[in-house]
Design an enzyme around this catalytic site. Sequence first.
Site, PDB file in Angstrom:
ATOM      1  N   HIS A  79       0.808  -1.217   0.000  1.00 53.65           N
ATOM      2  CA  HIS A  79       0.000   0.000   0.000  1.00 53.65           C
ATOM      3  C   HIS A  79       0.845   1.272   0.000  1.00 53.65           C
ATOM      4  O   HIS A  79       0.301   2.378  -0.003  1.00 53.65           O
ATOM      5  CB  HIS A  79      -0.928  -0.018   1.233  1.00 53.65           C
ATOM      6  CG  HIS A  79      -2.100   0.889   1.133  1.00 53.65           C
ATOM      7  ND1 HIS A  79      -2.280   1.974   1.959  1.00 53.65           N
ATOM      8  CD2 HIS A  79      -3.169   0.892   0.299  1.00 53.65           C
ATOM      9  CE1 HIS A  79      -3.406   2.595   1.655  1.00 53.65           C
ATOM     10  NE2 HIS A  79      -3.967   1.962   0.642  1.00 53.65           N
ATOM     11  N   LYS A 104       3.002   4.453  -1.184  1.00 58.94           N
ATOM     12  CA  LYS A 104       2.963   5.331  -2.366  1.00 58.94           C
ATOM     13  C   LYS A 104       4.188   6.251  -2.307  1.00 58.94           C
ATOM     14  O   LYS A 104       4.212   7.235  -1.558  1.00 58.94           O
ATOM     15  CB  LYS A 104       1.683   6.177  -2.424  1.00 58.94           C
ATOM     16  CG  LYS A 104       0.409   5.336  -2.634  1.00 58.94           C
ATOM     17  CD  LYS A 104      -0.214   4.992  -1.333  1.00 58.94           C
ATOM     18  CE  LYS A 104      -1.402   4.163  -1.294  1.00 58.94           C
ATOM     19  NZ  LYS A 104      -2.301   3.768  -2.185  1.00 58.94           N
ATOM     20  N   ASP A 112      15.466  10.680  -9.572  1.00 63.42           N
ATOM     21  CA  ASP A 112      16.811  11.114  -9.198  1.00 63.42           C
ATOM     22  C   ASP A 112      16.840  11.437  -7.701  1.00 63.42           C
ATOM     23  O   ASP A 112      16.670  10.533  -6.897  1.00 63.42           O
ATOM     24  CB  ASP A 112      17.256  12.299 -10.062  1.00 63.42           C
ATOM     25  CG  ASP A 112      17.460  11.885 -11.529  1.00 63.42           C
ATOM     26  OD1 ASP A 112      17.646  10.673 -11.778  1.00 63.42           O
ATOM     27  OD2 ASP A 112      17.412  12.764 -12.410  1.00 63.42           O
TER      28      ASP A 112
END
Length: 513
Positions: free
Chosen positions: A173, A175, A180
Amino acid sequence: RSSWLLLAPLLTPPVPVITAPPCSLCPEGAHRFQWIRNLVPEFGISSSHVKVLSSPTEFYELLKMQIKAAKQRVVMASLYLGTGLLEQELVYCLEETLEKSLQAKGSPDLRVSILLDYTRGSRGRKNSRTMLIPLLQRFPNQVRVSLFHTPNLRGLLRLLIPERFNETIGLQHMKVYLFDDNVILSGANLSDLYFTNRQDRYVLLQDSPEIADFFTELVDAIGDVSLQLQQDDTVQMMEGMVRPYQGDKVAYCEIANRRVMEVINSARTRQELLHAKTFHSSQPGSSLLSQQGSQASGSLKPEPDTWIYPLIQMKPFGIQIDEMVTETLLTEAERDARIYLTTGYFNLTQAYMDLILGTRAEYRILLASPEVNGFFGAKGVAGAIPDAYVYIERQFYSEVCYLQQQERVQLQEYSRPGWTFHAKGLWLYLAGSDLPCLTLIGSPNFGYRSVHRDLEAQVAIVTENKALQQQLHQEQEQLYLCSSVVSTSTFEQPNRYVKLWVKLVTPLIKNFF
């Protein structure tokens, strides 16, 4: 009945729980939160490197811009990648950037690593996997796609639970979107809703190589214990690794625990050494010549006024740092401090509810009204989920009223025509302050799933800088502006009627959504 018996073993943790010594907050300013570095690495940065975003469109445009500008690495961890036109455009951006890298002189430097959930990413005939296979086929040496499969979905359970419902057992879950040395932390997935009309939260940490390295290593660690997507849409484990749904579950979880804790502890050691080195070089007795040399070369960084603490929660692997830090923040918040807490799915753990109802700070809790719940209007059993959340909300509100805490603990419902609500996190205002000095932002929802079932990551951002505090305050105000305060009359509205079967079933299934 038999399926409930199969689910029962999942309610206990598979490996011993890691605990930490109790923490208490120090008395002075933003530095009172430095106890968090006893658990995780502390990254000191300038507040000028932090940008708070406010809209799905801004988030989507930034993703595309960052992909196109990337030279060394693109690392993306999400629940899934959608299959619409907007998601396809993201894939095109990746393809274009990889192509440029391939055409550059010498060997291509750009590496792309994508981590998704196996069950959610495999749902349907056209899915996250089919979206990404062309990249694997075109750039086999530069692209890696890892699909995390929870170790709790195995055996008969794996065979019996159908698609979609198997996602209730546990998910990847996190995110994290990294390009870079720039990192975006959010609660938003890579799907068109999250790019258009699903409200979430997003923060960009710019030019932060140490933070980018940490999250790259974290995603790599989970990737190493995940299924690897192949060019022909099959999956394989890395050499020497057993599939998470086969073999010894405890052994698998211990390997995963070691990999993740190595990342956390090595980063923590690095940051402590860096902190010690910086501290000693800034002392009055340090060499003036070396300080002048640093200034001349332009390598002397400004004194940090903002601190980033990554908080990881992976209960299947016995890692519960985010839970410990969140509970400590709720416990130690003093009288007259204000905590603004938001979640798209109001289903707090019993521990969080007890702390909110039993401690001294003021709480303003923002949650989704039924109409902006992501499951509103869904087909089948899923269509009743908003009603289940109404029932949970009503039970909590009744407890607040019973304890006569309505002034101190206030519920507010987000409502916005044509939108859904997915924002989560908190803002902490110290007593007497009009601006927050701490925020939590990332993937956790403060519910049972986030704490016990899924892999979660967020950051605590602590800042002394007034301009950044103002940014965070405006973010909070903008979200709460679209809300109305919950009262007894809220639950008397016709659309708040909850059917008897939903009331009966909710206590049995609330740990799965």
